[in-house]
Design a protein around this motif. Structure first.
Motif, PDB file in Angstrom:
ATOM      1  N   ASP A 138       0.831  -1.194   0.000  1.00 31.29           N
ATOM      2  CA  ASP A 138       0.000   0.000   0.000  1.00 31.29           C
ATOM      3  C   ASP A 138       0.872   1.252   0.000  1.00 31.29           C
ATOM      4  N   VAL A 139       0.418   2.275  -0.740  1.00 29.83           N
ATOM      5  CA  VAL A 139       1.161   3.531  -0.858  1.00 29.83           C
ATOM      6  C   VAL A 139       0.236   4.682  -0.479  1.00 29.83           C
ATOM      7  N   PHE A 140       0.733   5.578   0.394  1.00 29.17           N
ATOM      8  CA  PHE A 140      -0.063   6.707   0.865  1.00 29.17           C
ATOM      9  C   PHE A 140       0.717   7.998   0.649  1.00 29.17           C
ATOM     10  N   LEU A 141       0.014   9.061   0.230  1.00 28.25           N
ATOM     11  CA  LEU A 141       0.592  10.402   0.226  1.00 28.25           C
ATOM     12  C   LEU A 141       0.127  11.085   1.503  1.00 28.25           C
ATOM     13  N   ILE A 142       1.082  11.504   2.314  1.00 29.66           N
ATOM     14  CA  ILE A 142       0.747  12.002   3.652  1.00 29.66           C
ATOM     15  C   ILE A 142       1.419  13.342   3.931  1.00 29.66           C
ATOM     16  N   SER A 143       0.902  14.012   4.957  1.00 31.04           N
ATOM     17  CA  SER A 143       1.532  15.237   5.461  1.00 31.04           C
ATOM     18  C   SER A 143       1.169  15.348   6.936  1.00 31.04           C
ATOM     19  N   ASP A 144       1.727  16.342   7.621  1.00 33.32           N
ATOM     20  CA  ASP A 144       1.247  16.603   8.973  1.00 33.32           C
ATOM     21  C   ASP A 144      -0.043  17.418   8.864  1.00 33.32           C
ATOM     22  N   THR A 145      -0.593  17.821   9.970  1.00 36.29           N
ATOM     23  CA  THR A 145      -1.884  18.525   9.934  1.00 36.29           C
ATOM     24  C   THR A 145      -1.743  19.954   9.404  1.00 36.29           C
ATOM     25  N   HIS A 146      -0.497  20.388   9.173  1.00 30.93           N
ATOM     26  CA  HIS A 146      -0.263  21.712   8.576  1.00 30.93           C
ATOM     27  C   HIS A 146       0.165  21.579   7.115  1.00 30.93           C
ATOM     28  N   ASP A 147      -0.100  20.418   6.552  1.00 28.17           N
ATOM     29  CA  ASP A 147       0.226  20.145   5.143  1.00 28.17           C
ATOM     30  C   ASP A 147       1.713  20.322   4.844  1.00 28.17           C
ATOM     31  N   ARG A 148       2.553  19.764   5.719  1.00 28.55           N
ATOM     32  CA  ARG A 148       3.989  19.748   5.497  1.00 28.55           C
ATOM     33  C   ARG A 148       4.471  18.306   5.385  1.00 28.55           C
ATOM     34  N   ALA A 149       5.458  18.092   4.532  1.00 32.60           N
ATOM     35  CA  ALA A 149       6.010  16.749   4.352  1.00 32.60           C
ATOM     36  C   ALA A 149       6.599  16.223   5.657  1.00 32.60           C
ATOM     37  N   ILE A 150       6.618  14.905   5.795  1.00 34.81           N
ATOM     38  CA  ILE A 150       7.181  14.264   6.988  1.00 34.81           C
ATOM     39  C   ILE A 150       8.678  14.084   6.763  1.00 34.81           C
ATOM     40  N   THR A 151       9.466  14.918   7.435  1.00 35.43           N
ATOM     41  CA  THR A 151      10.919  14.893   7.200  1.00 35.43           C
ATOM     42  C   THR A 151      11.724  14.566   8.451  1.00 35.43           C
ATOM     43  N   GLU A 152      11.212  14.912   9.614  1.00 34.75           N
ATOM     44  CA  GLU A 152      11.962  14.678  10.853  1.00 34.75           C
ATOM     45  C   GLU A 152      12.049  13.185  11.148  1.00 34.75           C
ATOM     46  N   GLN A 153      13.239  12.698  11.473  1.00 35.61           N
ATOM     47  CA  GLN A 153      13.415  11.274  11.741  1.00 35.61           C
ATOM     48  C   GLN A 153      12.627  10.824  12.960  1.00 35.61           C
ATOM     49  N   THR A 154      12.553  11.693  13.983  1.00 37.66           N
ATOM     50  CA  THR A 154      11.785  11.314  15.182  1.00 37.66           C
ATOM     51  C   THR A 154      10.316  11.121  14.846  1.00 37.66           C
ATOM     52  N   GLN A 155       9.804  11.957  13.942  1.00 36.67           N
ATOM     53  CA  GLN A 155       8.413  11.843  13.501  1.00 36.67           C
ATOM     54  C   GLN A 155       8.203  10.535  12.737  1.00 36.67           C
ATOM     55  N   LYS A 156       9.183  10.195  11.870  1.00 40.55           N
ATOM     56  CA  LYS A 156       9.110   8.935  11.126  1.00 40.55           C
ATOM     57  C   LYS A 156       9.164   7.744  12.067  1.00 40.55           C
ATOM     58  N   ASP A 157      10.081   7.790  13.016  1.00 41.84           N
ATOM     59  CA  ASP A 157      10.236   6.667  13.956  1.00 41.84           C
ATOM     60  C   ASP A 157       8.964   6.453  14.769  1.00 41.84           C
ATOM     61  N   LYS A 158       8.348   7.547  15.176  1.00 37.81           N
ATOM     62  CA  LYS A 158       7.108   7.442  15.954  1.00 37.81           C
ATOM     63  C   LYS A 158       5.998   6.791  15.129  1.00 37.81           C
ATOM     64  N   LEU A 159       5.902   7.195  13.844  1.00 36.39           N
ATOM     65  CA  LEU A 159       4.874   6.626  12.969  1.00 36.39           C
ATOM     66  C   LEU A 159       5.156   5.148  12.697  1.00 36.39           C
ATOM     67  N   ILE A 160       6.415   4.811  12.439  1.00 37.24           N
ATOM     68  CA  ILE A 160       6.771   3.406  12.185  1.00 37.24           C
ATOM     69  C   ILE A 160       6.389   2.536  13.375  1.00 37.24           C
ATOM     70  N   GLN A 161       6.696   3.000  14.580  1.00 39.26           N
ATOM     71  CA  GLN A 161       6.376   2.207  15.775  1.00 39.26           C
ATOM     72  C   GLN A 161       4.873   2.048  15.942  1.00 39.26           C
ATOM     73  N   ALA A 162       4.120   3.132  15.683  1.00 41.77           N
ATOM     74  CA  ALA A 162       2.655   3.064  15.802  1.00 41.77           C
ATOM     75  C   ALA A 162       2.075   2.074  14.791  1.00 41.77           C
ATOM     76  N   LEU A 163       2.604   2.106  13.574  1.00 42.79           N
ATOM     77  CA  LEU A 163       2.142   1.171  12.543  1.00 42.79           C
ATOM     78  C   LEU A 163       2.455  -0.278  12.937  1.00 42.79           C
ATOM     79  N   LEU A 164       3.681  -0.520  13.403  1.00 42.21           N
ATOM     80  CA  LEU A 164       4.070  -1.883  13.795  1.00 42.21           C
ATOM     81  C   LEU A 164       3.230  -2.378  14.959  1.00 42.21           C
TER      82      LEU A 164
END
Length: 879
Positions: free
Chosen positions: A848-874
């Motif tokens: 599955d492929v998703f186009l995503i942003s934060d709630t302010h319509d900004r790309a997800i670039t911060e590694q901490t933000q990515k890590d948090k999302l990866i853990q939530a998904l897992l």
């Protein structure tokens, strides 16, 4: 081999006393249980299955005799016969017990016979039974060849032996299934059975009895032999010189092997089971002693062995049945026609002129398939010629492969206007392909332990060539109309067929098979004197055969950048046409249920959009902004024809101007959606459903006041209705409204036309949106399907920045029920907004492929933000 269970005397005693039927039943059940456990113990210690199935048959004979004599008085003129597999003296632990009660009068002692059968049921036997006189057997047998076959295999157990002899005499009658008629019926029966399994030995979950190359194929040979020669075993065919010693060894070894697998299935499942399902394969591979290696999993090694045996059965079945055909239908002087100095036809079957043809002219090993293509009236190859092909495969050595005549013959087979598929299939079956192309031998019988590929690599390859060939045949134009139209423009079909042959040829070698295969294809082209242009096209097709499907199913096809980039890859219309045909044939050859209207629409969209870009006269825009302007201009024209003034709907358009609505939707869609929503109240929820036949899906459109995490709510509602979201587009307007457009399919991947289901969808969404939040406990625990549970599919998550506003999130994981609900909830908990989703399931794997942003319509670039999302998904996916 072994003694009877110690409970036998107590069962016999309880039966003889007859005072307490319950005691006899209990003792009988205990006796059968002990015997089965004893046999399993013997099996676990390495006892031969061939002996165990005979032993079980003999043991059951003795039990049935005791019960028969208890219920049926000695003076009653009746006999008990074993039929079917039991009649052959072969019984697996949980097989049916098929019996025939033969009487001299149908009304004779009905009550006693009924008590006998009822007692067998009470003991736990799965009894198939019939009560008939000899005349009734004749009538039933004449009506049905399966019934006649049961009679052919019948074996006397006890009772009136003269009745049994009278039954066997029916085979001396000229009107009861003479050899020719019996052969034709059994051959037709086999063909029908094979078609149920797509005429392939290599289905990944085969039926050990019924699939091509299974036990039934060996038994068919035995039945025909028994009818024609009164042979009591395959061994007796040696005496009639219908089998060579080597063939006898092969078929006997295969029969023992398949019976061993079948016995292991019964042992494992503790019930009758003939299907070699994925979880069964893993267990049997372990019990057979296979172990994982770096190159192959244990289960793949086991299945390779299984496929080798069934392929031997298929070859021998063809040879022997063809031999029977020649013998049984030999009614006098054969009609012989000379073709050339090497070949002739005998009664419409191709034959060699003399036994040394292949030794004297090795090139005839390829020429024979060209002759079959040139003479479509030839019905097949004579049996001893097939044998001669197999016996002379050793002649196909390095010198043979490098011979320019042989190279020309091989290519010529692919260039013929007729019979390409049949020729390639025969060449594979007789071992020619593997001998001529050593790289092909490496994929013969190679399984891919997944759900997506329903066949082994070599059988999948043959099916791809079959599909490609059908694209060119007017008779099959209805199957894939677009592919048929495109095929008409193909100048060199042989390059396409060769691409089908090589596209997966490097699988199982380690490394990217498309890269290694492209190298093999280029080397092949050079050796076979193809032009440089043709060789490069062939290699390019193999190298890029995965890309069309990947882009169509995972990328945003409304994005001009995606289309232009793909157009640069394919270079021209010729490459696009060849690649489209190869991709459709490839996808459709993976399994029966992988192709649907939705996938067809995606492929056509990519093909048509790329075609426009490749057309120099096209005004196709190269970026989203230009595409949006172009779409608006065309949509205005359409709306004007519907008598809508731009002044009326401009506020609705203005609200969407900062979204990608106009670049992602077609002019027709923009006009349709505008007409539907331009007057919609901004404080209400508007839900619309309609079938989009051109997209092969049902469109679900929701227009409502802004609310974050809508995807989580909607996917939860779809999950509860067992519906599949295939694509989602989410637009947030300037008027604080959200427009959600989803394409959905039912559980069988069809569009949803039922109006009641439409109402249920609307009701469920409204109900879901009334909830303030989605909590993790609201997502129902998933129960994986039987197949999916067999696979370990690690979750892989990756990010790719699209621009400063959007990131692409790719998730590959096991396809579990409620997956999108879980992903939606994970995104919600991490304050992530979804703008687009493309859902693709490949067998047991979701990609599955998703186009995503934060709630302010900004790309997800911060590694901490990515890590948090990866853990939530897992946490949610792998719970």
């Amino acid at each position: 081999m072994s003694s009877a269970p110690s409970t036998v005397p107590s069962f016999v005693q309880a039966l003889d006393q007859g005072s307490n039927p319950f005691e006899a039943i209990q003792a009988g059940r205990e006796t059968l249980k002990q015997f089965t456990e004893h046999q399993f113990s013997q099996y676990d210690q390495g006892a031969a299955v061939a002996e165990l199935v005979k032993e079980r048959s003999t043991f059951i004979d003795q039990i049935l005799k005791k019960i028969w004599h208890h219920f049926i008085p000695a003076e009653v003129p009746a006999a008990l016969l074993a039929v079917g597999g039991y009649g052959r003296g072969e019984l697996h632990p949980y097989s049916d017990i098929d019996v025939l009660i033969l009487t001299d009068a149908a009304a004779c002692n009905q009550e006693a016979f009924s008590q006998f059968i009822t007692f067998l049921w009470d003991l736990g036997f799965d009894v198939g039974h019939a009560l008939r006189t000899v005349d009734e057997c004749v009538s039933a047998g004449l009506e049905d060849v399966a019934t006649a076959t049961n009679l052919l295999e019948s074996r006397w157990i006890t009772g009136d032996y003269e009745l049994y002899e009278g039954l066997m005499n029916i085979w001396n009658r000229s009107d009861f299934w003479p050899s020719q008629t019996f052969f034709q019926a059994k051959f037709a029966e086999q063909e029908t059975r094979h078609k149920r399994f797509n005429d392939t030995t290599y289905q990944l979950e085969p039926n050990v009895k019924e699939s091509p190359g299974g036990l039934r194929d060996i038994q068919t040979v035995y039945w025909v032999a028994k009818r024609h020669y009164k042979a009591s075993s395959i061994n007796q065919l040696l005496q009639h010189q219908f089998l060579t010693t080597e063939e006898y060894r092969e078929i006997e070894a295969a029969y023992k092997y398949l019976n061993r697998v079948r016995f292991a299935l019964h042992r494992f499942k503790k019930r009758r089971e003939d299907r070699l399902l994925f979880d069964h394969q893993q267990h049997i591979a372990e019990t057979f002693g296979y172990q994982d290696t770096d190159e192959k999993m244990a289960v793949e090694q086991f299945m390779n062995s299984y496929y080798r045996n069934v392929q031997n059965v298929v070859k021998l079945n063809e040879i022997l049945l063809q031999h029977f055909r020649e013998e049984i239908f030999n009614s006098g002087q054969p009609e012989i026609k000379k073709i050339n100095t090497r070949f002739k036809t005998v009664d419409q079957y191709l034959d060699i002129q003399h036994p040394e043809v292949f030794k004297q002219f090795p090139s005839a090993l390829l020429e024979i398939f060209l002759i079959l293509q040139h003479y479509p009236e030839i019905e097949g190859i004579r049996s001893h010629t097939i044998r001669s092909i197999r016996d002379n495969l050793h002649l196909i050595d390095e010198d043979f492969r490098n011979d320019t005549i042989n190279n020309a013959l091989f290519i010529e087979i692919f260039r013929q206007p007729h019979g390409v598929n049949a020729a390639i299939k025969r060449m594979h079956s007789y071992g020619i392909l593997s001998a001529y192309l050593p790289v092909f031998k490496k994929i013969s019988g190679l399984m891919q332990f997944n759900i997506f590929h329903a066949y082994t690599v070599d059988d999948h390859t043959i099916l791809v060539i079959r599909n490609l060939r059908r694209f060119f045949v007017d008779e099959f134009a209805y199957e894939y109309p677009t592919a048929h139209q495109i095929a008409k423009s193909i100048c060199k079909p042989e390059i396409l067929f060769l691409a089908g042959l090589f596209h997966d040829i490097a699988k199982g070698r380690g490394g990217a098979h498309e890269v290694l295969g492209a190298e093999d294809a280029l080397e092949f082209a050079d050796q076979h004197n193809l032009s440089e242009k043709d060789g490069l096209l062939l290699s390019w097709l193999v190298r890029h055969h995965l890309e069309f499907s990947g882009i169509a199913q995972k990328k945003d096809l409304s994005n001009p950048v995606v289309i232009h980039h793909f157009a640069e890859q394919v270079k021209d219309h010729q490459h696009l046409d060849y690649l489209y045909l190869l991709t459709v044939a490839d996808v459709c050859a993976t399994s029966d249920d992988v192709w649907n209207d939705w996938k067809n629409a995606l492929f056509l969209e990519l093909y048509n959009e790329t075609s426009k870009v490749l057309d120099e006269r096209s005004s196709t825009p190269k970026n989203r902004a230009k595409k949006a302007l172009q779409t608006q201009e065309r949509a205005k024209d359409l709306l004007a024809k519907r008598e809508l003034r731009s002044l009326d709907y401009q506020p609705f358009w203005d609200s969407l101007n900062k979204t990608e609505f106009f670049s992602r939707q077609t002019p027709n869609d923009v006009a349709r959606i505008t007409k539907l929503l331009y007057r919609a109240e901004l404080d209400q929820i508007h839900i619309h459903l309609q079938n989009q036949t051109q997209r092969g899906a049902t469109e679900l459109m929701i227009y409502m006041p802004d609310r974050d995490y809508l995807f989580a709510h909607i996917s939860s509602a779809m999950d509860k209705l067992h519906l599949n979201i295939m694509e989602a587009r989410i637009y947030s307007t300037q008027t604080k409204m959200t427009l959600v457009i989803l394409y959905i399919l039912d559980n069988e991947l069809h569009s949803i036309s039922d109006k009641q289901m439409h109402k249920a969808i609307v009701d469920k969404i409204q109900q879901q949106l009334a909830l303030p939040e989605i909590e993790p406990h609201e997502i129902q625990p998933f129960l994986n399907s039987r197949r999916v549970r067999c696979f370990e599919t690690p979750t892989e998550i990756s990010f790719h920045k699209i621009n400063k506003h959007l990131s692409e999130l790719s998730i590959q994981t096991k396809d579990i029920p409620g997956l999108l609900s879980r992903i939606g909830l994970a995104l919600k908990t991490c304050n992530i907004r979804i703008h687009d989703a493309k859902i693709n399931t490949v067998g047991e794997k979701a990609e599955d492929v998703f186009l995503i942003s934060d709630t302010h319509d900004r790309a997800i670039t911060e590694q901490t933000q990515k890590d948090k999302l990866i853990q939530a998904l897992l946490d949610l996916i792998e719970t």
